[in-house]
Scaffold this active site. Structure first.
Site, PDB file in Angstrom:
ATOM      1  CB  SER A   7      -0.935   0.013   1.220  1.00 13.65           C
ATOM      2  OG  SER A   7      -0.194   0.052   2.419  1.00 13.65           O
TER       3      SER A   7
ATOM      4  CE  LYS B 184      -3.095   1.666   5.047  1.00 13.17           C
ATOM      5  NZ  LYS B 184      -2.810   1.112   3.718  1.00 13.17           N
TER       6      LYS B 184
END
Length: 637
Positions: A502, A545
Site C-alpha cells: 500500500s 489510515k
C-alpha cells in the site's frame, strides 16, 4: 478528484427512513446461497449426502439451526426409540432393538408383563406386542424370548433405554463440545466383589445415537482437534453402523460388546472455510461424504438485496440482546457501525454477537441515565468509550510525533520526501498513522536500492511492491538505453518489519520527486498500490489510515492545506467519524481520490506529469553524454 463530505460515509439517514412499521425477527436474512445448499442437502438421503456449513464470526449457530429446523425438514427423517435388551445367549452381548418413537417405556412395561406371564399363557400378549410395536428388530427379539423366563436371562437387568425420541419433532442435535464420549458415547465399568464388569445401565449414548434418524451438527474444529475422532466418524458414515468400543482402559480385561446400532442420519459439519479447504485437500473421502457446501455470509449486500429485509435481521438481534427498545434516532448510528464492520458502504454486517454487544452496552448507559429507550446519545457514548479504551497505544505513538521524537512534517515542501500512510498492529490494537518515506538519487546503473530490504526489515509483499515501481520507472525512462541514475529509498525511523504494497504509490512519487528535483507538499499524505503502468490500486484499512493522519494534523491545527490521497477504488469503503467529515465539509481538511500516478504527482508537486517527466528525461540525457565528476582526491593526482 476531491471527495465531497457526503461520500465519506454510507447514506445512513436514508437507510434509517426505510425501516418498515412492522418487522419479523429472522437470523437467516442475507443467506440465500447457504439456504439453497441446505435445502438441497435435506432432500437427499444416503451415505454420501452430508454437508459442510461455513460459519462466520458472530454467527449464533443455535439460532440458525433452530430456524433451519422450522424451514427445512430432512425428507428421510425417521425417529425411533432405541433399547438394549438382555441377550439370552450371553450377558456380555446385549441386543439392540428399535421401537416406534415415544414408545420405549411402554415396551418395557409390556416386556415385564411378558416375562411375568407363564410361557404357555403368552400368546395373546405376544400378539399385542407384535401389533403395537411392529419393528423388525423387536419382532425378532420377541421370537427369541417368547419361551424364556427371567431365570433364563443372564445378568441382573432386562433392558435399558439409550435413546428416546419424538416422532413429530425433527430437532437438529448439536455437538459443539466434541469428545469421544460426547460424540460416540461410552460404556462404563463397575467393580463388584473385585470383578470388573459392565451392565446395561452403564451404556451411555453419544450425539450420534441421539441424532439417529435425524440431523447431527458437529463443530468441525473441535472434531479435528481430537485425534482419531474424524476416522471413527467416517467409518460410521461409510458403513451406517455404530460399533461400541471396548469399555475401560486397554489393560483392563472386561469384555462387553453390545450389538452394533444401525445409523441413519444427516451430518452437518460446522466450521470456517480454512478447515473446509484442509479437509478437501488432505482427505480423499471428504468430497464423497460431504458434497454439499452451505456458505454462510458475514455481510448483507445492498447491491444484491433490498435494504428492508435487513431490518428483520436487526429485529432478531434486538430480541436476542434482550435490552431496551432502540429509539428511531439511534438507528443511523447502528447502521453506520454495521457498515463499518463490513468495510464497505454497500454492505452491512451480519455479525450478531458484535451488534448484540453494541446494543447491550448502549442499554447499560441508557439505564444509567434513567432512559427507557436506547437513544442516539447512548450509542454515541458507547462508540466514544470504545475509541477511548482502544486508543492508548495510538495516542502514545502520536505523542512521539508531536514531541519530535519521530519526525513527520505536516507543512512545507521537501524534495524526495513524502508522508505515506500505514496501519500499525501492536498488542491487539490497530491504528493508522503517517510514516516518512525518503528517496535520494545518485550516479549509477539505474537500480533502486530498498534499504528496508537490505536490512531485512521488508516483507515479501513490500519487496514485490518496490520491484513493481522499479519496473514502472524502467519502462518509462530506460526503454532504449540504460539509466545513469540509481536511487535509494527507505521508511525513516521504522524499526520493525515493513510489509504490504500500500506504500508503493508513495514510494514511486517520492522517487520521481527526487529524480525531477520537484518538492512535495508535506501536508498531504498518500496511500495506494501501483502497477507497472502507473494505475493506482485499492488498499486495506483506508478509514484507519485517514483517521490516523487527520488526528495528527488536528493536533497541530488544521490549516486547510492538509489532507490525504487515496485510491479511487477505495471510495466505496469510506466510513469516517463525524469530526473528520465535519472538517472536510468546512474545507479544513481534504480527501482526494485518484486512479493514476499522474493525478498523485499533480496534487503532491503542483506540476503536471509531463513537466516532471521532461525534467527527468533532460537530466538523464545530460548524464548519458558526460562522465561523472571525479572525486577531489583523484583530480589532484
Amino acid at each position: 478528484m476531491r471527495v465531497a463530505a457526503n461520500h465519506l460515509q454510507p447514506p445512513i439517514h436514508e437507510w434509517a427512513q426505510q425501516r418498515p412499521a412492522s418487522v419479523n425477527p429472522n437470523p437467516l436474512i442475507g443467506q440465500r446461497r447457504a439456504l439453497a445448499a441446505i435445502e438441497q442437502t435435506m432432500r437427499i438421503g444416503g451415505r454420501y449426502a452430508h454437508g459442510y456449513m461455513v460459519t462466520t464470526p458472530g454467527l449464533r449457530v443455535i439460532d440458525v439451526l433452530e430456524e433451519l429446523q422450522q424451514r427445512h425438514q430432512w425428507v428421510h427423517f425417521e425417529r425411533f426409540d432405541w433399547l438394549y435388551l438382555a441377550n439370552p445367549a450371553t450377558a456380555s452381548e446385549p441386543l439392540c432393538v428399535n421401537v416406534p418413537a415415544g414408545t420405549a417405556r411402554n415396551v418395557l412395561d409390556g416386556m415385564m408383563k411378558l416375562f411375568e406371564t407363564k410361557p404357555e399363557e403368552r400368546t395373546e400378549l405376544l400378539e399385542k406386542l407384535q401389533s403395537d410395536y411392529p419393528t423388525e428388530r423387536f419382532q425378532r427379539y420377541l421370537q427369541l424370548v417368547k419361551d424364556k423366563t427371567f431365570e433364563d436371562l443372564p445378568g441382573s437387568e432386562l433392558a435399558t433405554v439409550i435413546v428416546q425420541s419424538d416422532a413429530e419433532k425433527n430437532d437438529f442435535v448439536l455437538c459443539d463440545r466434541v469428545t469421544d464420549a460426547s460424540l460416540f458415547g461410552s460404556i462404563r465399568l463397575q467393580s463388584v466383589g473385585g470383578t470388573i464388569s459392565s451392565e446395561l445401565h452403564l451404556i451411555q449414548p453419544g450425539a450420534i445415537l441421539k441424532a439417529n434418524g435425524g440431523v447431527l451438527a458437529i463443530d468441525a474444529e473441535e472434531l479435528l482437534s481430537q485425534p482419531g475422532l474424524w476416522r471413527k466418524l467416517k467409518y460410521i458414515l461409510r458403513t451406517s453402523f455404530f460399533h461400541w468400543p471396548q469399555p475401560g482402559e486397554a489393560n483392563i480385561a472386561a469384555y462387553y460388546q453390545p450389538e452394533p446400532v444401525p445409523i441413519h442420519l444427516k451430518v452437518l459439519l460446522l466450521g470456517d472455510r480454512s478447515i473446509y479447504g484442509q479437509l478437501r485437500e488432505l482427505d480423499r473421502d471428504f468430497d464423497n461424504l460431504f458434497p454439499y457446501l452451505a456458505d454462510f455470509s458475514a455481510y448483507y449486500s445492498l447491491t444484491q438485496d433490498n435494504l428492508v429485509p435487513y431490518f428483520d435481521y436487526l429485529a432478531y438481534v434486538e430480541r436476542e440482546a434482550a435490552t431496551l427498545p432502540l429509539a428511531a434516532g439511534a438507528l443511523p448510528l447502528i447502521l453506520k457501525e454495521s457498515s463499518r464492520l463490513s468495510d464497505y458502504q454497500t454492505e452491512l454486517s451480519l455479525d450478531t454477537i458484535a451488534l448484540m454487544q453494541l446494543l447491550r452496552e448502549a442499554a447499560a448507559i441508557a439505564r444509567q441515565q434513567q432512559q427507557e429507550v436506547i437513544s442516539e446519545d447512548a450509542v454515541l457514548a458507547v462508540l466514544q468509550q470504545r475509541q477511548q479504551r482502544e486508543g492508548y497505544i495510538a495516542e502514545l505513538s502520536r505523542r512521539q510525533i508531536l514531541e519530535g521524537q519521530v519526525y513527520i512534517a505536516t507543512d512545507g515542501e521537501v524534495v524526495g520526501q513524502v508522508n505515506g500512510l500505514t496501519v500499525v498492529t501492536i498488542g491487539g490494537s490497530e491504528f493508522g498513522e503517517p510514516t516518512r518515506i525518503t528517496a535520494t538519487v545518485h550516479y549509477g546503473d539505474g537500480d533502486i536500492i530498498d534499504i528496508d530490504r537490505k536490512s531485512e526489515l521488508s516483507g515479501s509483499i513490500h519487496t514485490k511492491g518496490v520491484m513493481i515501481l522499479s519496473a514502472y520507472i524502467a519502462n518509462v525512462f530506460a526503454r532504449s538505453e540504460e539509466m545513469r541514475l540509481s536511487a535509494t529509498i527507505v521508511f525513516e525511523q521504522s524499526y520493525y518489519e515493513v510489509d504490504g504494497d500500500s506504500a508503493s504509490l508513495a514510494e514511486l512519487c517520492c522517487l520521481l520527486s527526487a529524480l525531477a528535483e520537484a518538492p512535495i507538499a508535506q501536508g498531504l499524505a498518500i496511500t495506494g498500490a501501483v502497477d507497472q503502468f502507473g494505475a493506482v490500486q485499492a488498499i486495506g484499512a483506508v478509514n484507519e489510515k485517514i483517521t490516523g493522519h487527520f488526528e495528527l494534523c488536528q493536533a497541530r491545527d488544521l490549516d486547510g492545506k492538509q489532507g490525504v490521497i487515496i485510491p479511487k477504488a477505495n471510495m466505496g469503503q469510506l466510513n469516517l467519524e463525524p469530526h473528520v467529515i465535519a472538517a472536510v465539509e468546512a474545507g479544513k481538511y481534504a480527501i482526494y481520490a485518484i486512479d493514476d500516478v499522474a493525478d498523485a504527482l499533480a496534487l503532491l508537486t503542483g506540476e503536471k506529469q509531463e513537466q516532471l517527466y521532461a525534467r527527468i528525461e533532460k537530466r538523464l540525457a545530460e548524464l548519458q553524454h558526460c562522465e561523472p565528476e571525479q572525486p577531489w582526491y583523484r583530480r589532484i593526482w
